[in-house]
Each structure stands twice: as structure tokens, then as C-alpha cells.
Design a protein around this motif. Structure first.
Motif, PDB file in Angstrom:
ATOM      1  N   ALA A   1       0.839  -1.203   0.000  1.00 34.91           N
ATOM      2  CA  ALA A   1       0.000   0.000   0.000  1.00 34.91           C
ATOM      3  C   ALA A   1       0.871   1.249   0.000  1.00 34.91           C
ATOM      4  CB  ALA A   1      -0.913   0.004   1.218  1.00 34.91           C
ATOM      5  N   CYS A   2       0.576   2.166  -0.935  1.00 35.07           N
ATOM      6  CA  CYS A   2       1.336   3.412  -1.037  1.00 35.07           C
ATOM      7  C   CYS A   2       0.746   4.536  -0.188  1.00 35.07           C
ATOM      8  CB  CYS A   2       1.406   3.869  -2.502  1.00 35.07           C
ATOM      9  SG  CYS A   2       2.234   2.689  -3.582  1.00 35.07           S
ATOM     10  N   ASN A   3      -0.490   4.339   0.326  1.00 35.59           N
ATOM     11  CA  ASN A   3      -1.126   5.370   1.139  1.00 35.59           C
ATOM     12  C   ASN A   3      -2.168   4.720   2.039  1.00 35.59           C
ATOM     13  OD1 ASN A   3      -3.604   5.131  -0.488  1.00 35.59           O
ATOM     14  ND2 ASN A   3      -2.425   6.214  -2.069  1.00 35.59           N
ATOM     15  N   SER A   4      -2.771   5.513   2.889  1.00 37.74           N
ATOM     16  CA  SER A   4      -3.718   4.992   3.873  1.00 37.74           C
ATOM     17  C   SER A   4      -4.973   4.428   3.204  1.00 37.74           C
ATOM     18  CB  SER A   4      -4.100   6.093   4.868  1.00 37.74           C
ATOM     19  OG  SER A   4      -2.968   6.540   5.575  1.00 37.74           O
TER      20      SER A   4
ATOM     21  N   THR B   1      12.541  -0.909   1.780  1.00 39.50           N
ATOM     22  CA  THR B   1      12.206   0.446   1.385  1.00 39.50           C
ATOM     23  C   THR B   1      11.289   1.057   2.434  1.00 39.50           C
ATOM     24  OG1 THR B   1      11.198   1.813  -0.371  1.00 39.50           O
ATOM     25  CG2 THR B   1      10.198  -0.329   0.047  1.00 39.50           C
ATOM     26  N   THR B   2      11.265   2.393   2.477  1.00 37.18           N
ATOM     27  CA  THR B   2      10.336   3.101   3.368  1.00 37.18           C
ATOM     28  C   THR B   2       9.143   3.640   2.586  1.00 37.18           C
ATOM     29  OG1 THR B   2      11.587   5.167   3.062  1.00 37.18           O
ATOM     30  CG2 THR B   2      12.205   3.763   4.933  1.00 37.18           C
ATOM     31  N   ARG B   3       8.963   3.173   1.378  1.00 36.39           N
ATOM     32  CA  ARG B   3       7.937   3.742   0.487  1.00 36.39           C
ATOM     33  C   ARG B   3       6.516   3.380   0.909  1.00 36.39           C
ATOM     34  NH1 ARG B   3       7.482   2.785  -6.111  1.00 36.39           N
ATOM     35  NH2 ARG B   3       5.686   4.180  -6.408  1.00 36.39           N
ATOM     36  N   TYR B   4       6.311   2.222   1.550  1.00 34.46           N
ATOM     37  CA  TYR B   4       4.961   1.697   1.727  1.00 34.46           C
ATOM     38  C   TYR B   4       4.430   1.899   3.148  1.00 34.46           C
ATOM     39  CZ  TYR B   4       6.304  -0.413  -2.675  1.00 34.46           C
ATOM     40  OH  TYR B   4       6.745  -0.595  -3.968  1.00 34.46           O
ATOM     41  N   LYS B   5       3.104   2.083   3.218  1.00 38.05           N
ATOM     42  CA  LYS B   5       2.422   2.313   4.485  1.00 38.05           C
ATOM     43  C   LYS B   5       1.999   1.016   5.167  1.00 38.05           C
ATOM     44  CE  LYS B   5       2.685   6.724   3.901  1.00 38.05           C
ATOM     45  NZ  LYS B   5       3.678   7.480   4.700  1.00 38.05           N
ATOM     46  N   GLY B   6       2.138  -0.073   4.488  1.00 38.45           N
ATOM     47  CA  GLY B   6       1.746  -1.382   4.996  1.00 38.45           C
ATOM     48  C   GLY B   6       1.530  -2.301   3.818  1.00 38.45           C
ATOM     49  N   ALA B   7       1.075  -3.528   4.096  1.00 39.16           N
ATOM     50  CA  ALA B   7       0.952  -4.494   3.011  1.00 39.16           C
ATOM     51  C   ALA B   7       0.057  -5.652   3.438  1.00 39.16           C
ATOM     52  CB  ALA B   7       2.328  -5.015   2.606  1.00 39.16           C
TER      53      ALA B   7
ATOM     54  N   GLU C   1       3.715  -6.477  -5.606  1.00 41.53           N
ATOM     55  CA  GLU C   1       3.101  -5.503  -6.504  1.00 41.53           C
ATOM     56  C   GLU C   1       2.434  -4.447  -5.639  1.00 41.53           C
ATOM     57  OE1 GLU C   1      -1.391  -6.585  -7.721  1.00 41.53           O
ATOM     58  OE2 GLU C   1       0.101  -7.731  -8.835  1.00 41.53           O
ATOM     59  N   ASP C   2       2.481  -3.182  -6.099  1.00 37.26           N
ATOM     60  CA  ASP C   2       1.820  -2.158  -5.311  1.00 37.26           C
ATOM     61  C   ASP C   2       0.345  -2.067  -5.706  1.00 37.26           C
ATOM     62  OD1 ASP C   2       1.456  -0.329  -7.484  1.00 37.26           O
ATOM     63  OD2 ASP C   2       3.421   0.575  -7.138  1.00 37.26           O
ATOM     64  N   CYS C   3      -0.379  -1.167  -5.079  1.00 29.73           N
ATOM     65  CA  CYS C   3      -1.830  -1.112  -5.241  1.00 29.73           C
ATOM     66  C   CYS C   3      -2.288   0.039  -6.133  1.00 29.73           C
ATOM     67  CB  CYS C   3      -2.509  -0.999  -3.867  1.00 29.73           C
ATOM     68  SG  CYS C   3      -2.183  -2.406  -2.795  1.00 29.73           S
ATOM     69  N   ASN C   4      -1.368   0.672  -6.834  1.00 28.68           N
ATOM     70  CA  ASN C   4      -1.750   1.729  -7.747  1.00 28.68           C
ATOM     71  C   ASN C   4      -2.466   1.161  -8.973  1.00 28.68           C
ATOM     72  OD1 ASN C   4      -0.700   3.828  -6.215  1.00 28.68           O
ATOM     73  ND2 ASN C   4       1.320   3.716  -7.189  1.00 28.68           N
ATOM     74  N   TYR C   5      -3.245   2.007  -9.622  1.00 28.47           N
ATOM     75  CA  TYR C   5      -3.917   1.589 -10.860  1.00 28.47           C
ATOM     76  C   TYR C   5      -2.867   1.242 -11.918  1.00 28.47           C
ATOM     77  CZ  TYR C   5      -6.987   1.742 -14.934  1.00 28.47           C
ATOM     78  OH  TYR C   5      -7.664   1.438 -16.083  1.00 28.47           O
ATOM     79  N   LEU C   6      -1.879   2.131 -12.107  1.00 29.08           N
ATOM     80  CA  LEU C   6      -0.735   1.840 -12.967  1.00 29.08           C
ATOM     81  C   LEU C   6       0.378   1.334 -12.054  1.00 29.08           C
ATOM     82  CD1 LEU C   6      -0.856   4.985 -15.288  1.00 29.08           C
ATOM     83  CD2 LEU C   6      -1.920   2.745 -15.633  1.00 29.08           C
ATOM     84  N   LEU C   7       0.332   0.054 -11.768  1.00 36.91           N
ATOM     85  CA  LEU C   7       1.116  -0.487 -10.666  1.00 36.91           C
ATOM     86  C   LEU C   7       2.548  -0.834 -11.060  1.00 36.91           C
ATOM     87  CD1 LEU C   7       1.270  -3.820 -11.168  1.00 36.91           C
ATOM     88  CD2 LEU C   7      -1.100  -3.668 -10.418  1.00 36.91           C
TER      89      LEU C   7
END
Length: 427
Positions: free
Chosen positions: A130-133, A168-174, A280-286
Motif C-alpha cells: 500500500a502506497c497510502n492509507s 524500502t520506506t515507500r509503503y504504508k503497509g501491506a 506488486e503495489d496497489c496503484n492503478y498503474l502499478l
């Protein structure tokens, strides 16, 4: 003219089997002719061969030439639209039945690997980051949704816990899916092809289909030969072209790009992905990434609409990789390539028939690894007279893109821009 070969990918360079099958010549008869030797085609062919059918596979270029040999190599369950979306838009019964099948594709892959001893560097564990809350809340909902459909082995990870899995410190959780996994995608489909051939199946490469002739016995024509079969399965997906015009209007090829680094040191590998699981991240363009069997970082992402070849893949993907892993600054990129997946308007797969005995499955919209293997089983069952599960998929509406071929690219790109903006704003 030289025969077409695989793209210049890491997968092609490290393929276990580089042999070339002969082209189709003359007249051939089979119970089933499968067009396309990717995951959909090989899963269908292998399931049918296991059931005793005489099957011929006709491939325009090479086994796994398209998305099946170029993808991120991740076992990601369900569909591009999840089960709750399906239930909301198409009814509880459809949602329930598709929910029953949503996790089967991964099991099929593992059965093939185990039963036929396919060497494809299969490893367990997949992470949705997850990239954000907002995305974190959506992952919590996904966990509840999947568990309500019987899928276990899921674990939420806090921001701190996530850093123990991803350097990485990029993600808020997973969300950790312990039944996910990753593998060498081209070696998987090559192993499936070898398994199919061990059961008496035949694969013809360098054999683009020129036309499919409908009839009580369908005829699949190439430049130098013809297969006559009781059933035909069209499994060209994003590389089908205009062979079946009614299918072309319903979906759009889209390109995604991948880079692969030089082999990393064991210390670097442990720093990036200490548990060797795919992400994989959760963005639309992931973005999606993992370690290869020989310790390289494979990193993919981005979308080009209409299957255009990007001029410089590294310039698109390396900045994404460095945003996630700044410590990879200066790392050597050994391979970069692009491949096409097939997007549908509703982002749900399309199953159907042309006439009575020509079946197709396409349009996995970025979720093709597991769904294509499921499709092969479902198509195989339908050809054997057990069409209940096939009919669930075939009952989903299949809409053409608005404005036809001329407008589907700008409309879809505009939609992607909107969702990308939402990702960045976290709304």
C-alpha cells in the motif's frame, strides 16, 4: 526471411528449452485445434491431453512469445476486478460462482510444476504493498473479502513489518498472501509444452493462422497447412490481431515494460527482499518486482496504450525502481523489454463461442497468469460437455470500446490518467 524469435528478455536468454518446433505443413486432423501456445492455449491443450484428446497447437511464432513469456512471473489470485465488484454489477450468484474459481489458477500452476517436474524457479509468497492509507484500508477489505470466499493464508503487515519484507520506506503497509508466489514465466510455459508433448500432443511453431473456417468440423488454415478439428480454441489474446474481427473490437492491447538488473550480491538481495517474495503495489498503474532465480532484480510497470513500443524502456522503469529502492542507483541493467496484455472495457475476462465449436478466452486485463490457467481448465471441461463454469464467464457482458478502434486508445489513456492522479493524491 528469418523465423521470428523471442523478444530480447532475460527470460528468453535463460530459457531451459531453446529448440524450435516445425511449422504446420499439409493436412492434419485432431479432436481439438488450439490457436496460440501461451498460458491459455497450453493449459487448455494439457488439460485436454490429460483427458485423452488428440490436440494440435498452432503457434504463429514461438511457444510463450507473447505475454506468457514476458510477464512479471507472479501468482496473483482473483481477477482484475475483484469478487465484490462482480457481485455488485452482475449479481450475487455470478459473484459466488466466480469466487469459487478465483484461487484455482494458482493451484493449477503448482500442480503442473509438481506433476511434470517443471524447472521454473517457483517460490512461495506474494505481497500487495500500500502506497497510502486509502490503499491500506482497501487491502484490509480485500483480506476480509477473500477470506469470506475461503481463501486463507493472508496476513496484514504494518508499515514497520512491511520493511522487514521489502527494503524500502515507500509503503504504508501491506497484505502478505502466503499462497502467492513467483517463477520464471517462459520456463513455466515451455515446461507445460513439454508435458503436453509427452502425452502425445503436437505443437507447430512459425505457423500464423490465416483464417478459421466454420463448420461441423472447423478448419484452421495456415500458409502451408490446415488442421481439421471437432473443436477450435482461440487463445491468441493480445497477439491475435484481426484473425477474428468480432473479438478485436472488444479489447485493446496494452504494453507494459520490464527491466532486469545484473546479478546482485547475496547482501543486496537480502537488503531488497529478505524473504524472497514478489511484490506488486496497489496503484492503478502499478509497479511489480521480485528476485529472479539467479539473484537479479526484475522490476516492471507502466502502461502504453495501443501496444506502442516505447523508445527507451529503461528511462520509463529505472526511475520507478529507484523511487522504491534508492540503493539501486548505478546498478547495471542487463535486460529491458516490453510485452502486451489485453485490456477489456470492464477489465474482466471474455469467454465465448463463435458458432457452435469455436471457443475463445481473452482479455485478462493484467491478471492473466492465474486466470489463463483457470481458463484452460474451464475450456477443457466445456469441450468435454461440462460447461457450467464456462457459462458463468461467458455470461458476463462483453462491451466494445466506445468510438471503435479510433477512440479506444485516447479514451482509455484518459481514464488511466485520472486513476493515476487519484493514486498520487491518495483519494
Amino acid at each position: 526471411m528469418s523465423a521470428p524469435s523471442h523478444t530480447t528478455s532475460y527470460y528468453a536468454a535463460s530459457a531451459n528449452d531453446k529448440s524450435i518446433r516445425p511449422a504446420l505443413t499439409g493436412q492434419v486432423e485432431a479432436d481439438v485445434c488450439v490457436i496460440g501456445a501461451g498460458y491459455t492455449g497450453m493449459s487448455t491443450a494439457l488439460h485436454l491431453a490429460e483427458a485423452g484428446f488428440k490436440v494440435a497447437v498452432v503457434e504463429a511464432t514461438r511457444i510463450g512469445f507473447g505475454a506468457s513469456g514476458r510477464n512479471g512471473g507472479q501468482i496473483v489470485h482473483s481477477y482484475s476486478r475483484d469478487i465484490d465488484f462482480i457481485e455488485k454489477h452482475y449479481g450475487k450468484n455470478t459473484g459466488t460462482e466466480m469466487g469459487k474459481m478465483a484461487f484455482e489458477g494458482g493451484r493449477i500452476i503448482r500442480r503442473f510444476v509438481d506433476q511434470y517436474n517443471i524447472q521454473c524457479d517457483l517460490k512461495d509468497g506474494g505481497i500487495f504493498a500500500a502506497c497510502n492509507s486509502k490503499q491500506m484500508r482497501e487491502l484490509e477489505e480485500k483480506k476480509q473479502l477473500w477470506e469470506s470466499h475461503g481463501h486463507q493464508n493472508l496476513e496484514m503487515l504494518s508499515e514497520t513489518d512491511t520493511q522487514k519484507y521489502i527494503g524500502t520506506t515507500r509503503y504504508k503497509g501491506a497484505l502478505l498472501d502466503k499462497s502467492g508466489g513467483h517463477f520464471h514465466p517462459l520456463n513455466l510455459v515451455l515446461g507445460e509444452a513439454a508435458a503436453f508433448e509427452s502425452l502425445g500432443g503436437v505443437i507447430y511453431e512459425d505457423s500464423p493462422v490465416t483464417r478459421v473456417e466454420e463448420g461441423a468440423k472447423a478448419k484452421v488454415h495456415t500458409a502451408k497447412g490446415c488442421v481439421t478439428a471437432n473443436f477450435v480454441v482461440v487463445a491468441g489474446n493480445a497477439y491475435l490481431g484481426d484473425l477474428i474481427p468480432k473479438l478485436q473490437a472488444k479489447a485493446m492491447p496494452c504494453g507494459t515494460q520490464v527491466v532486469t538488473t545484473a546479478p546482485l550480491t547475496p547482501e543486496q538481495q537480502r537488503e531488497l527482499l529478505p524473504h524472497d517474495q514478489c511484490v506488486e503495489d496497489c496503484n492503478y498503474l502499478l509497479d511489480y518486482f521480485r528476485l529472479s532465480g539467479d539473484g537479479r532484480l526484475i522490476y516492471g510497470g507502466g502502461v502504453t496504450y495501443g501496444a506502442r513500443e516505447p523508445g527507451k524502456i529503461e528511462s520509463l522503469i529505472v526511475p520507478k525502481m529507484l523511487k522504491t529502492f534508492p540503493q539501486m542507483q548505478g546498478v547495471k541493467i542487463d535486460f529491458a523489454w516490453t510485452g502486451n496484455f489485453l485490456l477489456t472495457l470492464m477489465r474482466l475476462p471474455q469467454f465465448g463461442r463463435v458458432g457452435n465449436n469455436i471457443y475463445y478466452a481473452q482479455g485478462y486485463s493484467g491478471h492473466g497468469v492465474t486466470c489463463s490457467h483457470l481458463a484452460g481448465k474451464v475450456l477443457s471441461d466445456a469441450i468435454q460437455g461440462q460447461a457450467e463454469r464456462y457459462d458463468v464467464f461467458a455470461g458476463l457482458p462483453q462491451y466494445p470500446f466506445p468510438g471503435g478502434r479510433a477512440l479506444r486508445i485516447p479514451y482509455t489513456a484518459m481514464g488511466a490518467w485520472y486513476y493515476n492522479l487519484r493514486d498520487k493524491l491518495g483519494i
